[in-house]
Design a protein around this motif. Structure first.
Motif, mmCIF file in Angstrom:
data_model
loop_
_atom_site.group_PDB
_atom_site.id
_atom_site.type_symbol
_atom_site.label_atom_id
_atom_site.label_comp_id
_atom_site.label_asym_id
_atom_site.label_seq_id
_atom_site.Cartn_x
_atom_site.Cartn_y
_atom_site.Cartn_z
ATOM 1 N N ASP A 193 -43.123 -14.607 -35.803
ATOM 2 C CA ASP A 193 -42.221 -15.738 -35.561
ATOM 3 C C ASP A 193 -43.012 -16.994 -35.174
ATOM 4 O O ASP A 193 -42.698 -18.097 -35.618
ATOM 5 C CB ASP A 193 -41.222 -15.414 -34.441
ATOM 6 C CG ASP A 193 -40.046 -14.583 -34.948
ATOM 7 O OD1 ASP A 193 -40.042 -14.239 -36.148
ATOM 8 O OD2 ASP A 193 -39.143 -14.289 -34.145
ATOM 9 N N MET A 196 -44.456 -18.424 -38.271
ATOM 10 C CA MET A 196 -43.409 -19.081 -39.075
ATOM 11 C C MET A 196 -43.073 -20.452 -38.482
ATOM 12 O O MET A 196 -42.874 -21.423 -39.212
ATOM 13 C CB MET A 196 -42.169 -18.175 -39.123
ATOM 14 C CG MET A 196 -41.152 -18.569 -40.163
ATOM 15 S SD MET A 196 -41.772 -18.410 -41.860
ATOM 16 C CE MET A 196 -40.271 -18.782 -42.772
ATOM 17 N N ASN A 197 -43.040 -20.523 -37.158
ATOM 18 C CA ASN A 197 -42.769 -21.816 -36.501
ATOM 19 C C ASN A 197 -43.850 -22.846 -36.779
ATOM 20 O O ASN A 197 -43.611 -24.047 -36.707
ATOM 21 C CB ASN A 197 -42.622 -21.635 -34.984
ATOM 22 C CG ASN A 197 -41.301 -20.992 -34.628
ATOM 23 O OD1 ASN A 197 -40.340 -21.070 -35.400
ATOM 24 N ND2 ASN A 197 -41.246 -20.320 -33.493
ATOM 25 N N GLU A 198 -45.048 -22.357 -37.106
ATOM 26 C CA GLU A 198 -46.134 -23.278 -37.466
ATOM 27 C C GLU A 198 -46.245 -23.451 -38.983
ATOM 28 O O GLU A 198 -47.214 -24.004 -39.487
ATOM 29 C CB GLU A 198 -47.473 -22.768 -36.910
ATOM 30 C CG GLU A 198 -47.647 -22.982 -35.421
ATOM 31 C CD GLU A 198 -49.116 -23.010 -35.035
ATOM 32 O OE1 GLU A 198 -49.853 -23.888 -35.525
ATOM 33 O OE2 GLU A 198 -49.535 -22.131 -34.260
ATOM 34 N N GLY A 199 -45.262 -22.885 -39.733
ATOM 35 C CA GLY A 199 -45.256 -23.090 -41.185
ATOM 36 C C GLY A 199 -46.066 -22.079 -41.971
ATOM 37 O O GLY A 199 -46.585 -22.395 -43.040
ATOM 38 N N LEU A 200 -46.156 -20.843 -41.460
ATOM 39 C CA LEU A 200 -46.890 -19.801 -42.186
ATOM 40 C C LEU A 200 -46.016 -18.556 -42.310
ATOM 41 O O LEU A 200 -45.624 -17.952 -41.309
ATOM 42 C CB LEU A 200 -48.190 -19.447 -41.445
ATOM 43 C CG LEU A 200 -49.022 -18.352 -42.115
ATOM 44 C CD1 LEU A 200 -49.679 -18.872 -43.392
ATOM 45 C CD2 LEU A 200 -50.091 -17.823 -41.160
ATOM 46 N N LEU A 201 -45.721 -18.161 -43.551
ATOM 47 C CA LEU A 201 -44.899 -16.967 -43.771
ATOM 48 C C LEU A 201 -45.774 -15.723 -43.825
ATOM 49 O O LEU A 201 -46.710 -15.631 -44.610
ATOM 50 C CB LEU A 201 -44.132 -17.090 -45.104
ATOM 51 C CG LEU A 201 -43.362 -15.838 -45.547
ATOM 52 C CD1 LEU A 201 -42.209 -15.519 -44.601
ATOM 53 C CD2 LEU A 201 -42.835 -15.984 -46.977
ATOM 54 N N LEU A 202 -45.445 -14.750 -42.955
ATOM 55 C CA LEU A 202 -46.117 -13.447 -42.950
ATOM 56 C C LEU A 202 -45.054 -12.368 -43.015
ATOM 57 O O LEU A 202 -43.884 -12.631 -42.773
ATOM 58 C CB LEU A 202 -46.892 -13.251 -41.639
ATOM 59 C CG LEU A 202 -48.043 -14.200 -41.327
ATOM 60 C CD1 LEU A 202 -48.506 -13.956 -39.897
ATOM 61 C CD2 LEU A 202 -49.180 -13.975 -42.299
ATOM 62 N N LYS A 226 -56.621 -22.637 -43.231
ATOM 63 C CA LYS A 226 -55.410 -23.178 -42.617
ATOM 64 C C LYS A 226 -54.575 -22.046 -41.987
ATOM 65 O O LYS A 226 -54.144 -22.140 -40.841
ATOM 66 C CB LYS A 226 -54.592 -23.897 -43.705
ATOM 67 C CG LYS A 226 -53.362 -24.593 -43.197
ATOM 68 C CD LYS A 226 -52.684 -25.350 -44.324
ATOM 69 C CE LYS A 226 -51.323 -25.851 -43.870
ATOM 70 N NZ LYS A 226 -50.596 -26.523 -44.937
ATOM 71 N N ALA A 227 -54.384 -20.962 -42.760
ATOM 72 C CA ALA A 227 -53.561 -19.842 -42.283
ATOM 73 C C ALA A 227 -54.212 -19.163 -41.079
ATOM 74 O O ALA A 227 -53.530 -18.832 -40.104
ATOM 75 C CB ALA A 227 -53.354 -18.830 -43.411
ATOM 76 N N ARG B 54 -39.142 -29.045 -44.653
ATOM 77 C CA ARG B 54 -40.327 -28.469 -44.035
ATOM 78 C C ARG B 54 -41.172 -27.687 -45.042
ATOM 79 O O ARG B 54 -40.632 -27.000 -45.904
ATOM 80 C CB ARG B 54 -39.869 -27.524 -42.926
ATOM 81 C CG ARG B 54 -40.976 -27.237 -42.000
ATOM 82 C CD ARG B 54 -40.547 -26.690 -40.693
ATOM 83 N NE ARG B 54 -41.822 -26.352 -40.075
ATOM 84 C CZ ARG B 54 -41.988 -25.442 -39.159
ATOM 85 N NH1 ARG B 54 -40.960 -24.786 -38.711
ATOM 86 N NH2 ARG B 54 -43.171 -25.200 -38.681
ATOM 87 N N TYR B 56 -44.043 -24.765 -45.968
ATOM 88 C CA TYR B 56 -44.598 -23.495 -45.489
ATOM 89 C C TYR B 56 -45.721 -23.049 -46.421
ATOM 90 O O TYR B 56 -45.633 -23.235 -47.637
ATOM 91 C CB TYR B 56 -43.542 -22.382 -45.495
ATOM 92 C CG TYR B 56 -42.359 -22.639 -44.606
ATOM 93 C CD1 TYR B 56 -42.279 -22.087 -43.338
ATOM 94 C CD2 TYR B 56 -41.303 -23.420 -45.070
ATOM 95 C CE1 TYR B 56 -41.173 -22.314 -42.528
ATOM 96 C CE2 TYR B 56 -40.196 -23.656 -44.262
ATOM 97 C CZ TYR B 56 -40.136 -23.099 -42.991
ATOM 98 O OH TYR B 56 -39.052 -23.327 -42.202
ATOM 99 N N LEU B 57 -46.736 -22.410 -45.838
ATOM 100 C CA LEU B 57 -47.771 -21.735 -46.622
ATOM 101 C C LEU B 57 -47.376 -20.257 -46.698
ATOM 102 O O LEU B 57 -47.087 -19.634 -45.679
ATOM 103 C CB LEU B 57 -49.135 -21.913 -45.946
ATOM 104 C CG LEU B 57 -50.324 -21.126 -46.518
ATOM 105 C CD1 LEU B 57 -50.531 -21.400 -47.998
ATOM 106 C CD2 LEU B 57 -51.604 -21.479 -45.745
#
Lengths: 243, 199
Positions: A193, A196-202, A226-227, B54, B56-57
């Protein structure tokens, strides 16, 4: 026994990379007992592990290979069961293959599949997965050295797993196998989570202690940097809260 | 915030979330409100964009499947071209992409693998394989990997679990488990033994 089925890199159980003798041994045992070997490359196939098909790493051939997901780049859903001629011919000569899917061989799905499979080869996608995957694994090893909760990092190409522990010495996992707690009390969910809040989907680890990493095979080393910046920041936060 | 897509106005967005709440059954983990899963409205390569604009990567390929990234031009163009010719033919009939892809798969996979049966998903591809294996061998049991009480495992079985699917009509389905290769935790691991045991 009719068949043995597994994914050559066992992703759902926490990205397990079998040792080099594993698949040749399974193949030999199957042959000895007349059991068919089915390899499920729904995730591991289509360039993911740094080769077009994962079983190429072990030099074995299955009797049947199953593909989906990346086969059509998910533009149109598609699954494929590819088999030895001898198996397919059985159904022409001896028995009807009574297994009808309305959308078997859908024209749009197969057009997407043909274009995607050609793109994997023409654009050297497995090669990029091997190269960037190696860089990703090396970077994760750096994170492992810097963080007491990162017990193991492993991967092949661009399917990688990071296993979190409470204690590196005993390998006690960070979370129990089946947690039944609110999300904010579950370290692995807090981690994904936070990313995701920082813009990274895992892939959120809904149970277990393994984070599974599976980026598109076109990513660059810059994307990895970046990730990993985001992941390492979130690991630090999780360690502060839970360790 | 990204300038790649135009954000959807808040009132419209609230409407979508209300409709999603009222009309969708969500699988997997459900979270207590007011949590809002992003609504994805665009993407390119390894990046995608939600309705608020927004960026996302993507480090998951959405669900281990968009290996070439979003909107790969070769795949998009192939579908665009095909959709204007033939969309669908019944499963026993032929269409050209079906023939061409089957041939290409035979070329790209190991030389012993030559014939393909198409379906819609990995689950169906495995189910077809189980049924084929059972009919071909005349036997019923399927072995899959199993990780008993393993901290590595999200479930008790790994993918794919050979459940009561893919069985020819009238056949009973039985599955067996074989331990998954957990190198890091095996006693002979070069990284040291696992002293922790599940309680």
């Amino acid at each position: 026994m009719a068949a043995f089925i597994a994914d050559p890199v066992v992703v759902a159980a926490g990205v397990l990379i079998p040792p080099k003798e594993y698949w040749p041994t399974v193949r030999e045992i199957c042959d000895r007992h007349g059991v068919l070997l089915i390899l499920d490359e729904v995730i591991a196939g289509c360039g993911r592990t740094g080769k077009l098909f994962a079983h190429e790493h072990w030099g074995v051939a299955p009797d049947m290979l199953t593909l989906a997901k990346g086969i059509s780049n998910a533009v149109v859903p598609l699954g494929a069961t590819i088999m030895r001629k001898q198996i397919a011919d059985f159904f022409y000569e001896k028995k009807e293959f009574s297994h009808g899917f309305t959308y078997s061989g859908h024209a749009l799905a197969c057009a997407a599949g043909l274009a995607a499979m050609n793109a994997y080869v023409e654009d050297k996608i497995p090669e990029n997965a091997a190269k960037v995957g190696g860089y990703l694994l090396d970077s994760f090893r750096g994170i492992q050295d810097r963080h007491k909760s990162v017990g193991d990092v492993r991967g092949l190409g661009l399917i990688e797993g990071i296993e979190f522990v409470k204690n590196k010495e005993t390998k006690e996992p960070l979370v129990a196998a089946s947690p039944d707690a609110p999300i904010e009390e579950r370290p692995m969910m807090v981690l994904s989570d936070g990313c995701m809040n920082e813009g990274l989907l895992l892939m959120p680890a809904m149970s277990g202690s393994v984070l599974r990493i599976s980026p598109p095979l076109i990513i660059t080393e810059e994307d990895v940097d970046k990730a990993l910046g985001i992941i390492e920041r979130q690991i630090t936060k999780v360690e502060k809260k839970f360790l | 915030m990204s300038r790649k897509v135009k954000p959807i106005p808040k009132a419209e967005l609230d409407g979508y979330y209300a409709d999603a709440e009222n009309y969708l059954l969500k699988p997997w983990l459900t979270r207590p409100l007011p949590y809002r899963e992003p609504i994805i409205v665009g993407g390119k390569g390894a990046y995608f964009y939600d309705a608020t604009g927004r960026e996302y990567l993507d480090f998951l390929s959405q669900l281990f499947n968009i290996n070439l990234g979003m909107l790969n031009p070769k795949v998009v163009e192939a579908v665009r071209e095909q959709v204007g010719k033939v969309n669908y033919t019944k499963n026993t009939m032929l269409n050209i992409p079906k023939i061409q892809l089957a041939k290409r798969l035979a070329e790209l996979t190991h030389k012993s693998l030559t014939k393909t049966f198409f379906s819609n998903s990995g689950t169906e591809a495995n189910e077809a394989a189980f049924k084929i294996a059972r009919l071909f061998t005349g036997r019923t049991r399927i072995i899959s990997l199993w990780t008993p009480s393993s901290p590595s495992s999200p479930d008790s079985t790994t993918s794919p679990p050979p459940t009561a699917t893919g069985a020819p009509s009238g056949w009973s389905t039985r599955a067996a488990g074989s331990a998954a290769p957990i190198s890091w935790r095996t006693p002979s691991s070069s990284k040291g033994p696992t002293r922790w045991r599940p309680s």
